[in-house]
Write an enzyme that holds these catalytic residues in place. Structure first.
Site, PDB file in Angstrom:
ATOM      1  N   GLU A   1      -7.616   4.656  12.323  1.00 60.81           N
ATOM      2  CA  GLU A   1      -6.613   4.198  13.275  1.00 60.81           C
ATOM      3  C   GLU A   1      -6.185   5.261  14.271  1.00 60.81           C
ATOM      4  O   GLU A   1      -5.234   5.064  15.030  1.00 60.81           O
ATOM      5  CB  GLU A   1      -5.371   3.714  12.514  1.00 60.81           C
TER       6      GLU A   1
ATOM      7  N   ASP B   1       0.859  -1.176   0.000  1.00 62.99           N
ATOM      8  CA  ASP B   1       0.000   0.000   0.000  1.00 62.99           C
ATOM      9  C   ASP B   1       0.897   1.228   0.000  1.00 62.99           C
ATOM     10  O   ASP B   1       1.930   1.254   0.671  1.00 62.99           O
ATOM     11  CB  ASP B   1      -0.995   0.007   1.157  1.00 62.99           C
TER      12      ASP B   1
END
Length: 311
Positions: free
Chosen positions: A106, A13
């Site tokens: 997150e 990613d």
């Protein structure tokens, strides 16, 4: 949750932090897929280039949105989903992406309650599913996943920089993708390295819960080949051409359609030279003329200016 497997498909990613990526080199280094950062508060400056490059190199591609700490309500979460969707559209639309769209959640610097975090995540995920028609995925890590409840119907992308399997949590008993390294610590690629060719510096490493074949079977575009159509005969083609010529014939013999009367009359009075017929025949000029009439553009000065530009 399940453990890693050396046969699992490997991926990365990326965001603008990786700079310019040599995607053909990435594709030759055992990488099968890539999740690309699309948005946070705005579109990632490398998003469009990364999508184009990864697709051209033959990788399966997904896009993710990083939930910013400024998102404190469900309304702001839906607005963030809209920004994400606009980036998806700018890249070519939802159908361009094989892999799920992802909410990366997150951080909680605003000290929001678990109920609020769950509500925000749900609002974002539901909005993306509504906009794209595709079930999105949640990305988070073990120390944060306990903030969510009732979201386990969405697939999970878990971050744990280790070879040790994450434990079941908050309703999830399995992961679809596992981010096992940030390129510096954690697990390694099956070749024992963390370096990916074509990228300067570290990059997040991930794997899918299955082989490359499994990945393509689950997310690859499925197309049904069209039945071969018999070729038209010359006579059939000539008949179609004759019908088309008749449709486009500007003979003016057909009666003026009611919907175009005012526009055509006004246009002729203003000297619109393009009017060669009063026939309906679905002629585009009539529709354009009607629109011009409706918004008041049949003005002699404007028409004169247009003729001047044309000349």
């Amino acid at each position: 949750m399940q453990t890693r497997n050396n046969n699992n498909a490997q991926g990365i990613d990326v965001s603008h932090w990786q700079g310019v990526i040599d995607w053909p080199k990435v594709a030759t280094s055992g990488i099968s897929f890539a999740f690309i950062k699309a948005t946070q508060n705005k579109i990632d400056p490398q998003f469009l280039a990364n999508v184009k490059g990864a697709k051209a190199a033959g990788l399966m591609v997904g896009a993710y949105h990083y939930m910013d700490d400024a998102v404190t309500t469900v309304d702001k979460a839906r607005a963030a989903a809209q920004v994400f969707y606009q980036a998806i559209q700018a890249a070519g639309g939802a159908n361009l992406f094989e892999l799920p769209f992802v909410l990366d959640y997150e951080s909680n610097k605003q000290n929001l309650s678990k109920a609020t975090l769950t509500a925000n995540a749900k609002a974002f995920l539901e909005e993306i599913r509504r906009l794209t028609g595709v079930t999105p995925m949640l990305y988070t890590y073990p120390a944060f996943i306990g903030n969510f409840s009732g979201l386990s119907d969405y697939p999970l992308w878990i971050a744990r920089y280790s070879n040790q399997a994450p434990v079941d949590a908050s309703g999830w008993k399995r992961w679809d993708f596992w981010q096992y390294s940030d390129g510096q610590v954690g697990g390694t690629l099956p070749n024992g390295d963390r370096k990916v060719a074509g990228i300067n510096g570290p990059v997040d490493l991930n794997e899918f819960a299955g082989t490359v074949s499994d990945l393509r079977a689950k997310y690859g575009k499925k197309t049904t080949p069209e039945r071969e159509k018999p070729m038209e005969t010359v006579a059939e083609l000539e008949k179609r051409i004759t019908a088309l010529e008749k449709k486009l014939n500007m003979s003016g013999k057909e009666p003026l359609p009611k919907w175009a009367e005012l526009a055509v009359i006004s246009g002729k009075q203003k000297g619109v030279e393009a009017i060669a017929t009063s026939a309906d025949k679905s002629v585009p000029e009539l529709s354009a003329l009607q629109m011009m009439y409706n918004i008041g553009l049949l003005d002699p000065d404007i028409l004169a200016a247009i003729r001047k530009l044309k000349a």
